[in-house]
Scaffold this active site. Structure first.
Site, PDB file in Angstrom:
ATOM      1  N   ILE A  12       0.949  -1.415   0.007  1.00  0.00           N
ATOM      2  CA  ILE A  12       0.124  -0.255   0.247  1.00  0.00           C
ATOM      3  C   ILE A  12       0.832   1.199   0.079  1.00  0.00           C
ATOM      4  O   ILE A  12       0.586   2.225  -0.878  1.00  0.00           O
ATOM      5  CB  ILE A  12      -1.122   0.102   1.111  1.00  0.00           C
ATOM      6  CG1 ILE A  12      -1.779  -1.275   1.207  1.00  0.00           C
ATOM      7  CG2 ILE A  12      -1.970   1.431   1.258  1.00  0.00           C
ATOM      8  CD1 ILE A  12      -2.455  -1.460   2.341  1.00  0.00           C
ATOM      9  N   ASN A  32      11.949  -1.006   7.205  1.00  0.00           N
ATOM     10  CA  ASN A  32      13.078  -2.142   7.723  1.00  0.00           C
ATOM     11  C   ASN A  32      13.198  -3.359   6.587  1.00  0.00           C
ATOM     12  O   ASN A  32      13.918  -4.346   6.698  1.00  0.00           O
ATOM     13  CB  ASN A  32      13.123  -2.833   9.035  1.00  0.00           C
ATOM     14  CG  ASN A  32      11.623  -3.492   8.891  1.00  0.00           C
ATOM     15  OD1 ASN A  32      10.918  -3.793   8.138  1.00  0.00           O
ATOM     16  ND2 ASN A  32      11.301  -4.166  10.301  1.00  0.00           N
ATOM     17  N   SER A  34      11.332  -5.981   6.116  1.00  0.00           N
ATOM     18  CA  SER A  34      11.116  -6.976   6.637  1.00  0.00           C
ATOM     19  C   SER A  34      10.376  -7.901   5.649  1.00  0.00           C
ATOM     20  O   SER A  34      10.127  -8.972   5.704  1.00  0.00           O
ATOM     21  CB  SER A  34      10.490  -7.140   8.039  1.00  0.00           C
ATOM     22  OG  SER A  34       9.425  -6.502   8.033  1.00  0.00           O
ATOM     23  N   PHE A  80       2.522   3.100   7.910  1.00  0.00           N
ATOM     24  CA  PHE A  80       1.865   1.782   7.204  1.00  0.00           C
ATOM     25  C   PHE A  80       2.897   0.590   7.908  1.00  0.00           C
ATOM     26  O   PHE A  80       2.430  -0.474   7.806  1.00  0.00           O
ATOM     27  CB  PHE A  80       2.441   1.772   5.835  1.00  0.00           C
ATOM     28  CG  PHE A  80       1.586   2.565   4.930  1.00  0.00           C
ATOM     29  CD1 PHE A  80       0.052   2.462   4.678  1.00  0.00           C
ATOM     30  CD2 PHE A  80       2.148   3.784   4.147  1.00  0.00           C
ATOM     31  CE1 PHE A  80      -0.504   3.264   3.869  1.00  0.00           C
ATOM     32  CE2 PHE A  80       1.484   4.505   3.275  1.00  0.00           C
ATOM     33  CZ  PHE A  80       0.201   4.126   3.142  1.00  0.00           C
ATOM     34  N   SER A 124      -7.724  -1.287  10.359  1.00  0.00           N
ATOM     35  CA  SER A 124      -8.364  -2.329   9.245  1.00  0.00           C
ATOM     36  C   SER A 124      -9.785  -2.693   9.907  1.00  0.00           C
ATOM     37  O   SER A 124     -10.154  -2.473  11.049  1.00  0.00           O
ATOM     38  CB  SER A 124      -7.776  -3.762   9.758  1.00  0.00           C
ATOM     39  OG  SER A 124      -8.162  -4.749   8.990  1.00  0.00           O
ATOM     40  N   TYR A 152      -3.038  -9.826  15.394  1.00  0.00           N
ATOM     41  CA  TYR A 152      -3.006  -8.984  14.446  1.00  0.00           C
ATOM     42  C   TYR A 152      -4.113  -7.866  14.704  1.00  0.00           C
ATOM     43  O   TYR A 152      -3.825  -6.745  14.551  1.00  0.00           O
ATOM     44  CB  TYR A 152      -3.041  -9.456  12.990  1.00  0.00           C
ATOM     45  CG  TYR A 152      -3.187  -8.409  11.999  1.00  0.00           C
ATOM     46  CD1 TYR A 152      -2.218  -7.287  11.720  1.00  0.00           C
ATOM     47  CD2 TYR A 152      -4.466  -8.086  11.170  1.00  0.00           C
ATOM     48  CE1 TYR A 152      -2.239  -6.467  10.729  1.00  0.00           C
ATOM     49  CE2 TYR A 152      -4.537  -7.043  10.490  1.00  0.00           C
ATOM     50  CZ  TYR A 152      -3.529  -6.399  10.263  1.00  0.00           C
ATOM     51  OH  TYR A 152      -3.628  -5.046   9.337  1.00  0.00           O
ATOM     52  N   LYS A 156      -3.833  -3.855  15.914  1.00  0.00           N
ATOM     53  CA  LYS A 156      -4.702  -2.488  15.384  1.00  0.00           C
ATOM     54  C   LYS A 156      -5.777  -2.021  16.319  1.00  0.00           C
ATOM     55  O   LYS A 156      -5.947  -0.828  16.465  1.00  0.00           O
ATOM     56  CB  LYS A 156      -5.539  -3.120  14.027  1.00  0.00           C
ATOM     57  CG  LYS A 156      -4.691  -3.407  12.914  1.00  0.00           C
ATOM     58  CD  LYS A 156      -3.861  -2.374  12.277  1.00  0.00           C
ATOM     59  CE  LYS A 156      -2.771  -2.747  11.314  1.00  0.00           C
ATOM     60  NZ  LYS A 156      -1.737  -1.698  10.999  1.00  0.00           N
ATOM     61  N   TYR A 180      -9.111   0.220   6.682  1.00  0.00           N
ATOM     62  CA  TYR A 180      -9.163  -0.579   5.320  1.00  0.00           C
ATOM     63  C   TYR A 180      -9.989  -1.738   5.289  1.00  0.00           C
ATOM     64  O   TYR A 180      -9.893  -2.435   5.967  1.00  0.00           O
ATOM     65  CB  TYR A 180      -7.842  -0.969   4.700  1.00  0.00           C
ATOM     66  CG  TYR A 180      -6.843   0.128   5.011  1.00  0.00           C
ATOM     67  CD1 TYR A 180      -6.766   1.498   5.026  1.00  0.00           C
ATOM     68  CD2 TYR A 180      -5.378  -0.316   4.868  1.00  0.00           C
ATOM     69  CE1 TYR A 180      -5.672   2.219   5.379  1.00  0.00           C
ATOM     70  CE2 TYR A 180      -4.184   0.333   5.032  1.00  0.00           C
ATOM     71  CZ  TYR A 180      -4.540   1.862   5.166  1.00  0.00           C
ATOM     72  OH  TYR A 180      -3.350   2.408   5.256  1.00  0.00           O
ATOM     73  N   PHE A 181     -10.597  -1.899   3.815  1.00  0.00           N
ATOM     74  CA  PHE A 181     -11.399  -3.278   3.926  1.00  0.00           C
ATOM     75  C   PHE A 181     -10.203  -3.979   2.932  1.00  0.00           C
ATOM     76  O   PHE A 181      -9.040  -4.041   3.693  1.00  0.00           O
ATOM     77  CB  PHE A 181     -12.701  -2.831   3.144  1.00  0.00           C
ATOM     78  CG  PHE A 181     -13.872  -2.656   4.442  1.00  0.00           C
ATOM     79  CD1 PHE A 181     -13.689  -1.272   4.846  1.00  0.00           C
ATOM     80  CD2 PHE A 181     -14.750  -3.247   4.691  1.00  0.00           C
ATOM     81  CE1 PHE A 181     -14.451  -1.038   6.100  1.00  0.00           C
ATOM     82  CE2 PHE A 181     -15.431  -2.947   5.714  1.00  0.00           C
ATOM     83  CZ  PHE A 181     -15.270  -1.766   6.417  1.00  0.00           C
TER      84      PHE A 181
END
Ligand code: NAD
Ligand code: WQD
Length: 345
Positions: A12, A32, A34, A80, A124, A152, A156, A180-181
């Site tokens: 994104i 970073n 990752s 992000f 999210s 997760y 959020k 976000y969807f």
């Protein structure tokens, strides 16, 4: 005035860099790597025909962040950076809380120290609870949140709380929380797109790997849901529409007066498509057959999830413009041109 883009080398993030550049913003990317590589930044540079300032680093490294804030005049942050795989978060919760929650705390502490008080945060739709109840579909921003089912999602939810409390403590902070969807698709150049490592967890990247013959068939997780064809329904949104929402959110924060509570807004289309709808649309866009098998439901999945996007239109003057057909065409172009993502060969 610069914008710091944490996680800007990711899916994104890269698309947002393109939209920010189109809107005339200057930015610095901090990542970073990752879950990405600098090849994505090189591809952005090709699209925008301009060098991107990139600094490799971790949001948990406060000393590195301080150096960055000392070097550049950073006016706002689009945040992000974080880990995003739901299943993985169940096996490694500490890593998820460490990256997503502790990492955000480090970032916010440094922002406060440098008097940088504007932030757009990637949240999210997964923070909503009881979304299977018909009463809650389509989801509005005041739907109950927090009864999350995996680390997760909880991370959020926790960051949303941190941001709200930060505002209460200091109401000169200007905060936008974007929920976000399901982001899909890619830039129309075919130069940037989603590049999952290993087996894709999400539907569209999996389908695109079937279309390009990297995988034999798709497993469809359940066909006995209470939906128009029995398969799960989601709100898929073109990643460039999502990227544009960040530009709009930033404009909004720039104009926002102090003493405004954090903006919390759904970023979706308001349209729900089923897994079979997506398969059909992808077959049409790619002109490839997508073989699939119906298998058991995936643990933790719900039948339907889609946004009520009215508030985004009202407050940000933003709405999704691109169709499902466009999402599939753009995803396919990226996949076909880059069967191994950013890796060569
Ligand atoms: P992504 O993995 O492609 O991008 C995230 C980027 O953050 C990667 O480049 C990664 O290397 C970097 N990163 C991770 N941890 C970091 C750390 N500790 N320090 C610095 N950089 C770090 O993911 P994406 O799909 O672009 O998602 C961006 C954000 O949006 C994430 O916060 C994600 O949770 C959120 N989000 C994504 C979706 C989705 O379906 N893609 C949906 C809702 C919310
Ligand atoms: C979509 C539909 C599956 C894969 C996840 C996260 C969410 C957000 C977006 C970050 C569902 C079905 C999928 C497959 C399938 N990410 N499916 N076969 O689950 O809505 O959301 O990504 O914030 O937090 O939970 O997206 O793309 O995984 O699934 O049948 O191989 O496709 O059952 O109905 P989901 P998804």
């Amino acid at each position: 005035m610069n914008i710091l883009i944490t996680g800007g080398a990711g899916y994104i993030g890269t698309h947002t860099l393109v939209e920010l550049n189109n809107a005339g913003y200057e930015f610095i990317v901090y990542d970073n790597l990752s879950n990405s590589s600098q090849a994505s930044i090189k591809a952005v540079e090709k699209i925008i025909n301009k060098d991107v300032i990139f600094q490799e680093g971790d949001i948990r490294d406060k000393e590195a962040l301080k150096k960055l804030f000392s070097k550049y005049n950073i006016d706002s942050v689009i945040h992000f950076a974080g880990l995003k795989a739901v299943g993985e978060s169940v096996s490694t919760p500490l890593e998820y809380y460490n990256n997503n929650v502790y990492g955000t705390l480090c970032l916010l502490e440094v922002m406060k120290e440098f008097d940088c008080k504007k932030i757009v945060f990637s949240s999210s739709a997964t923070v909503y609870n009881e979304i299977d109840s018909k009463n809650y579909i389509p989801l509005t921003e005041n739907n109950p949140i927090g009864n999350t089912t995996n680390p997760y999602g909880t991370s959020k939810f926790m960051v949303e709380r941190v941001l709200k409390d930060l505002y209460i403590s200091d109401n000169s902070f200007k905060i936008a929380i974007l929920r976000y969807f399901n982001p899909v698709g890619a830039h129309e150049s075919g130069l940037i797109g989603e590049d999952p490592s290993g087996i894709p967890n999400n539907l569209m990247p999996y389908i695109s790997q079937v279309a390009v013959a990297k995988r034999e068939y798709l497993n469809v997780f359940g066909d006995d849901y209470d939906t128009h064809d029995g398969t799960g329904v989601r709100d898929y949104i073109h990643v460039l529409d999502l990227a544009d929402a960040h530009v709009k959110a930033l404009n909004y924060l720039d104009l926002m007066a102090n003493n405004n509570v954090p903006l919390i807004v759904n970023i979706g289309t308001g349209i729900g498509y089923s897994v079979l709808d997506i398969i059909k649309a992808y077959e049409k866009a790619s002109n490839k057959k997508i073989p699939y098998k119906i298998v058991n439901r995936r643990l933790g999945d719900i039948s339907k999830c889609y946004a009520n996007p009215t508030y985004a239109k009202e407050i940000l003057n933003w709405e999704a413009k691109r169709t499902l057909e466009q999402m599939c065409i753009d995803s396919w172009r990226w996949q076909k041109n880059n069967p191994n993502g950013y890796k060569k060969g």
